[in-house]
Enzyme design. Sequence first.
Site, short mmCIF file in Angstrom:
data_model
loop_
_atom_site.label_atom_id
_atom_site.label_comp_id
_atom_site.label_asym_id
_atom_site.label_seq_id
_atom_site.Cartn_x
_atom_site.Cartn_y
_atom_site.Cartn_z
N ILE A 68 86.74 59.99 -16.27
CA ILE A 68 88.14 59.62 -16.71
C ILE A 68 88.11 60.27 -18.28
CG2 ILE A 68 87.22 57.51 -18.37
CD1 ILE A 68 89.91 56.43 -17.70
N TYR A 69 87.08 60.89 -18.54
CA TYR A 69 87.23 61.62 -20.08
C TYR A 69 88.11 63.11 -19.99
CZ TYR A 69 83.47 58.51 -21.76
OH TYR A 69 82.45 57.37 -21.93
N SER A 70 89.17 62.84 -20.48
CA SER A 70 90.00 64.13 -20.69
C SER A 70 90.41 64.19 -19.26
CB SER A 70 89.64 65.45 -21.14
OG SER A 70 89.39 65.12 -22.49
#
Length: 357
Positions: A68-70
């Site tokens: 989910i990061y960036s």
Amino acid sequence: MFTIHIASIGEMIVMEYRLLGRTGMRVSPLCLGGMMFGWWGENGYDETLAMIRQAVDAGINFIDTADIYSGGESEELIGRCLADTGLRDQVVLATKVHGSMGDDPNQGGNSRRWIMRAVDDSLRRLRTDRIDLYQIHRPDPAVDVDETLGALTDLIRAGKVRYAGSSTFPAYQMVEAQWVAERRGRERFAAEQPPYSILARGAEADVLPVCQSYGLGVLAWSPLAGGWLTGAYREGAELPASRRTVMVGDRYDMALPENQRKLAAAEQLARLAEESGLSLVEMSLAFVVRHPAVTSAIIGPRTMEHLKGHLAADGVRLTADVLDRIDEIVPPGVTINPADGGWQAPWLADPSLRRRR
């Protein structure tokens, strides 16, 4: 503990490596977190590459990120950097699954359907054929933990994943997962990733003891309390602007009394660090990594300057007097702002789940 000498920029660095639970993998006490790689931290390929090189040169052999990061960009950047430098085999690579990755309601959560698709997406972005530690990012009350463990077991047996872990699970769900794995013949969670810092010590009450009881490795996230323990939050000073205030506003809204209490505690801790001849970052990271249950603290630098400040904490030992003063400022087991706990049971937030109609 395991000590190794690593050559770096013409000098010898001594790095202490620790067993990650009972996995047999040895990892550095500082883990490079990838949350700020990509548009969340306004970092592209060059910045990510420089920080990965600097971290590895300093002896860090552990990198953690999440799909989910960036929106997947963090995994893509890390994967590209490891491929371009040939460092993939030198690092223990961890990522996570759970967060929503699209508008489709089935593109997220802890179901078998999503995990089986998400792992292939992560492998592609990371440019690797295996993930060393694949973690369930948050609990999912809608999914039986046996289904989740069953999917992870199949991934481990297929060779796509080496070990499975959880993140921000309450203690009772960690115990349930261990029991289910034993009863059903599933691969068990080998590690837990809880929020843990001087300002968020709730994990000391039950999560960390459970980890010790079951031999789980511990990756502490937000050891600097989301920036509160960097020295930037001081009484009477202009508070720093951050994208986090929009993403997780309840952790930064100064109108909330619990955040005022955090500010007062951060001020006292900053003074204690100065009296001890340390930066607040050094004292805060040393506090986390010296807990006997903690394997590694995840640092999430946004800039090279941040990273160098974090690396300075390696090897710092806090005296009993300093630890006692920390306990006076924030008592053991206390999380000043419950929002820093990372997850709230939905039945506490939704009245319809706790009231009979």
